[in-house]
Design a protein around this motif. Structure first.
Motif, PDB file in Angstrom:
ATOM      1  N   ARG A  21      19.526 113.069  37.519  1.00 46.31           N
ATOM      2  CA  ARG A  21      20.052 113.713  36.123  1.00 46.31           C
ATOM      3  C   ARG A  21      19.091 113.429  35.226  1.00 46.31           C
ATOM      4  O   ARG A  21      18.626 114.327  34.290  1.00 46.31           O
ATOM      5  N   GLN A  68      16.584 116.100  33.085  1.00 44.02           N
ATOM      6  CA  GLN A  68      16.789 115.868  31.619  1.00 44.02           C
ATOM      7  C   GLN A  68      15.508 116.060  30.850  1.00 44.02           C
ATOM      8  O   GLN A  68      15.316 116.585  29.852  1.00 44.02           O
ATOM      9  N   TYR A  69      14.549 114.926  31.282  1.00 47.38           N
ATOM     10  CA  TYR A  69      13.601 114.404  30.582  1.00 47.38           C
ATOM     11  C   TYR A  69      12.248 115.128  31.028  1.00 47.38           C
ATOM     12  O   TYR A  69      10.947 114.815  30.803  1.00 47.38           O
TER      13      TYR A  69
END
Length: 87
Positions: free
Chosen positions: A37, A41-42
């Motif tokens: 995750r 996300q990044y």
């Protein structure tokens, strides 16, 4: 003066021990789902297989014990350590 040197060595030893264990856990600290995750996300990618030209260079000590021994040797005899590191 000798008590001051002993105090410095003890403080340095404690700092090395505390800093070297930061975030160290048996299972890596986070689950695979959380890691995935955060990666999504990044926008993190796995490292490329191409290594920079300096990757094979010896850039210093690799363990806290080696670093502590180098610092202690430097405190005891700075000139000797500098000559050994240059040669």
């Amino acid at each position: 003066m000798k008590l001051k040197k002993i105090a410095i060595l003890v403080i340095m030893l404690l700092l090395v021990l505390v800093c070297s264990q930061a975030g160290a856990t048996e299972d890596g600290g986070i689950s695979a789902e959380t890691r995935e995750r955060i990666s999504d996300q990044y926008g993190l990618e796995s490292p490329s297989s191409v290594l920079p030209y300096w990757a094979g260079a010896d850039i210093g000590t690799s363990s806290p014990v080696d670093l502590m021994l180098l610092i202690i040797r430097f405190i005891v005899s700075p000139l000797t350590v500098m000559i050994q590191e240059l040669l």
